[in-house]
Design an enzyme around this catalytic site. Structure first.
Site: not given
Ligand code: NAD
Length: 381
Positions: A145, A212, A245, A269
């Site tokens: 972002y 991640k 995930d 988000d």
């Protein structure tokens, strides 16, 4: 004019002779689309708690853009800086052209680095995940972002691709667009500290950091490393990490195991919307954006323009954002009372908006303003 002129207003719905003394001056931004209706409903229930507010009202969004050529006038920003606390209705961001997102501007100007999004399923909502009660703490300022982007075919992207290939032995395919993902020690540390602070303040037992790091070792890996360091300073709160995930999978299979979840910006988000879905929909999902100098409270949802002026949208998300604001202002008893009243109206399921009824065209659904009446009635009973 879409909204009364800017300036300070004492409570509109109170009996002025008996109005409580002003305890807090708060910047009030009606926004656009359904924003003004939702803000009005929220202002009324906040006043009904008995806390003395003075509202310093200023515009933002597409209505003021049409009138003044800016979606975020200086006087609105100055007001937030002066009052340090604000509550805001949603604002529309035009797609493709027009002005930049007011929310992104706000976060940037005021360094509102911490986004709090409680995901709690109240009794009476339609959800497959009734045990859900976790809080998302999302980093608000960096990650993908950050706005560092290079368009396919531009001179800049070609320069960058050449540099990557020649200097760093990292070629990219022709016709690529590139977005950069910076993650810093500074921002990771302050957001994870904020998650632990939140856990301590509100009696939460565990913080989960999502990442991640197995794939993005130097950005998410850094976030995880810093999170572990910060966790070491707070041994009284349990800490764990989850690959993003896996976190999504776990949230929908065992939501009751999650308490406070801290995430970098983009994952935050996405998981916020997952959380909103788990608690019954966007109309129920509150939020707060907090920085060192100021805090701004607003719903997760957007301006829902198709319902503009129809007295139809659900004000719960903004009212619950008002509950977060009351807690931020240390008005804990008023916050608990308002939250309990909203929860009770939802539990009874009679005087609720269309989105909380079994079918969307249920004729017994009430409007935005009548929902506020029901919450006020509940608080005084
Ligand atoms: P949206 O959240 O406005 O609406 C999506 C759908 O969700 C609506 O059509 C409606 O069915 C439902 N919904 C949303 N809020 C509701 C409520 N309070 N009660 C009942 N149903 C509700 O999302 P969008 O249509 O993608 O965005 C509209 C505009 O809002 C866009 O310009 C977007 O950029 C902007 N936006 C603003 C904010 C903000 O100001 N914080 C946040 C997100 C999107």
């Amino acid at each position: 004019m879409a909204w009364p002129p800017a300036g300070k207003h004492t409570p509109v719905s109170a009996d002025l002779d008996n109005a409580p003394p002003v305890s807090h001056t708060v910047t009030l931004i009606p926004g656009d689309g359904t924003g003004p209706e939702l803000v009005e409903a929220t202002r009324r229930v906040l006043e009904a708690t008995g806390v003395g507010f003075e509202w310093d009202e200023h515009p933002a969004g597409e209505d003021v853009y049409a009138e003044e050529g800016t979606p975020f006038p200086d006087r609105t920003l100055d007001s937030i800086k002066r009052n340090t606390v604000g509550i805001k209705g949603p604002t529309t961001t035009p797609v493709g052209s027009g002005f930049r997102s007011v929310n992104v501007l706000l976060r940037k100007e005021l360094d509102l680095y911490e986004c709090i999004r409680p995901c709690k399923a109240y009794e009476g909502v339609r959800t497959r995940f009734p045990e859900t009660d976790f809080v998302i703490i999302r980093e608000n300022t960096e990650d993908l972002y950050a706005g560092i982007e290079f368009e396919r075919g531009s001179a800049e992207v070609e320069k960058l691709r050449t540099f990557l290939a020649d200097e760093l032995d990292s070629p990219t395919r022709e016709n690529s667009g590139i977005s950069i993902k910076p993650i810093s020690v500074f921002c990771s540390e302050r957001i994870v500290e904020a998650a632990f602070d939140y856990a301590k303040k509100y009696g939460r037992k565990k913080v989960t950091a999502a990442h991640k790091a197995n794939i993005m070792k130097f950005s998410d890996g850094l976030f995880l490393e810093v999170a572990r360091e910060v966790a070491g300073r707070h041994p009284e709160i349990e800490f764990e990490d989850r690959i993003i995930d896996n976190l999504c999978n776990q949230l929908v299979s065992r939501p009751e195991e999650y308490d406070v979840v801290v995430l970098p910006n983009l994952y935050g988000d996405i998981v916020s919307d997952l959380g909103a879905g788990m608690i019954g929909g966007l109309g129920l999902a509150p939020g707060g954006n907090i920085g060192t100098e100021a805090a701004m409270f607003e719903a997760t949802h957007g301006s829902a323009p198709k319902y503009k002026g129809q007295n139809k949208a659900n004000p719960t998300a903004l009212m619950l954002s008002g509950v977060l604001m009351l807690r931020h202002l240390d008005e804990l008893e008023a916050a608990d009372r308002l939250e309990a009243a909203i929860a009770e109206v939802i539990r009874k399921g009679e005087k609720v908006t269309y989105d909380l009824k079994p079918t969307r065209d249920d004729p017994s659904a009430v409007g935005t303003s009548q929902f506020a009446d029901a919450v006020i009635e509940e608080m005084s009973s």
